[in-house]
Enzyme design. Structure first.
Site, PDB file in Angstrom:
ATOM      1  NE  ARG A 146      38.294  34.641  38.962  1.00 55.12           N
ATOM      2  CZ  ARG A 146      37.240  34.145  38.957  1.00 55.12           C
ATOM      3  NH1 ARG A 146      37.029  32.807  38.913  1.00 55.12           N
ATOM      4  NH2 ARG A 146      35.702  34.974  39.696  1.00 55.12           N
ATOM      5  CE  LYS A 170      38.243  36.745  42.560  1.00 58.84           C
ATOM      6  NZ  LYS A 170      38.021  38.353  41.706  1.00 58.84           N
ATOM      7  CG  HIS A 241      41.821  38.489  33.736  1.00 56.21           C
ATOM      8  ND1 HIS A 241      41.712  37.482  34.763  1.00 56.21           N
ATOM      9  CD2 HIS A 241      40.384  39.384  34.123  1.00 56.21           C
ATOM     10  CE1 HIS A 241      40.651  37.362  35.529  1.00 56.21           C
ATOM     11  NE2 HIS A 241      40.449  38.647  35.536  1.00 56.21           N
ATOM     12  NE  ARG A 244      37.189  36.103  34.608  1.00 57.70           N
ATOM     13  CZ  ARG A 244      36.806  35.149  35.202  1.00 57.70           C
ATOM     14  NH1 ARG A 244      36.891  33.752  34.669  1.00 57.70           N
ATOM     15  NH2 ARG A 244      35.453  35.727  36.190  1.00 57.70           N
ATOM     16  CG  HIS A 267      31.684  37.490  36.969  1.00 63.75           C
ATOM     17  ND1 HIS A 267      31.609  37.911  35.370  1.00 63.75           N
ATOM     18  CD2 HIS A 267      32.804  37.667  37.422  1.00 63.75           C
ATOM     19  CE1 HIS A 267      32.717  38.338  35.559  1.00 63.75           C
ATOM     20  NE2 HIS A 267      33.500  38.181  35.506  1.00 63.75           N
ATOM     21  CE1 TYR A 276      34.427  40.307  29.720  1.00 61.67           C
ATOM     22  CE2 TYR A 276      32.892  39.454  31.524  1.00 61.67           C
ATOM     23  CZ  TYR A 276      34.597  40.177  30.790  1.00 61.67           C
ATOM     24  OH  TYR A 276      35.655  39.431  31.302  1.00 61.67           O
TER      25      TYR A 276
END
Length: 295
Positions: A146, A170, A241, A244, A267, A276
């Site tokens: 990110r 995150k 993004h 990404r 994730h 995706y």
């Protein structure tokens, strides 16, 4: 209600270790909910019931908010009331039977490999800032991190001899991501030839520095990306993004394992990564339609 929102944010900070951006989102959602209730005279926490929350979600819907925004608001409110029950401030959670709006998943916008090549050729690598910009673009596409993770990297997070970087994602979760040879070379050139020219007396340990010699900001990188996309003749409305998304899509199109891509992207749930696969299936349909005689 203000006092309990503050306590909740402190709990998320200390116990859950959430990022400042996530904390800000929770706090903003809850204060918006509080303002809605106050205008209708229903701001006492113990008196809030299921119909108050359902009415608020309906209000957001009528105001034209997207289902994703409404779902995020509900998630913030739900977490808040879970906390209140945990603290024994209320006995019953009024969000238990409130349904989450169905979210229509939009396919992410991606660049073609040819567009990626044009974008990566855009920076002028004869200047320190151009070498820095090229290294940032190469690294973002090579790893799928990110933009917040990109600008937060320290020089010590990159291990060029081993070909990997250490990234804090995150919730403070660390992950190790391989770096391809093009990105390794771009970073090596930047560190050896460009970064020393950008460092100022303050000695910032950030990997990527701006012209002030301090850490590059997300907004700063956004402007850089927009500039090079325009120079490369890319007409798509791209964001950091987009690189990404392109990273993940191009890996899966070439047979990468979904679990491996999930781990590199950071994730928590593989269902997030699975979007995706819809993109790559769409690409297969395009190839079939263009190539099959009876398509």
């Amino acid at each position: 209600m203000d006092e309990w929102i503050q306590r909740f944010v402190e709990y998320l900070t200390v116990e859950r270790g959430l990022s400042p951006n996530t904390l800000e989102s929770y706090e903003r959602d809850l204060h918006t909910f509080q303002s809605y209730l106050a205008k209708r005279g229903s701001c006492v926490i113990q008196e809030i019931q299921q119909h108050h929350i359902a009415a608020y979600l309906g209000y957001l819907h009528e105001a034209g908010r997207a289902n994703a925004t409404i779902s995020r608001n509900l998630a913030s409110i739900r977490s808040f009331f879970h906390f209140l029950v945990r603290e024994d401030f209320i006995l019953q959670d009024p969000t238990i039977h409130v349904d989450t709006p169905k979210i229509e998943k939009k396919l992410p916008r991606v660049l073609t490999p040819e567009e990626i090549e044009r974008l990566l050729r855009a920076p002028d690598q004869s200047t320190p800032s151009g070498m820095r910009d090229y290294a940032m673009l190469e690294l973002l596409y090579a790893t799928g991190i990110r933009v917040s993770e990109l600008v937060s990297l320290k020089a010590t997070d990159v291990h060029l001899s081993s070909g990997f970087l250490r990234c804090m994602g995150k919730g403070g979760k660390e992950r190790i991501i391989p770096i391809g040879e093009y990105a390794v070379q771009a970073l090596d050139n930047y560190l050896q030839q460009a970064r020393p020219h950008l460092v100022r007396k303050t000695k910032d340990d950030a990997l990527f520095l701006n012209h002030h010699g301090t850490q590059m900001s997300r907004q700063g990188f956004w402007k850089i990306l927009k500039k090079y996309a325009q120079e490369a003749g890319i007409l798509k409305d791209i964001t950091p993004h987009t690189l990404r998304h392109s990273f993940a899509t191009h890996l899966l199109e070439r047979g990468a394992d979904l679990r491996a891509v999930q781990e590199m992207l950071g994730h928590a749930d593989i269902s997030t990564t699975q979007i995706y696969t819809h993109v790559t299936k769409g690409r297969l349909k395009e190839i079939y339609a263009a190539a099959h005689p009876r398509s």
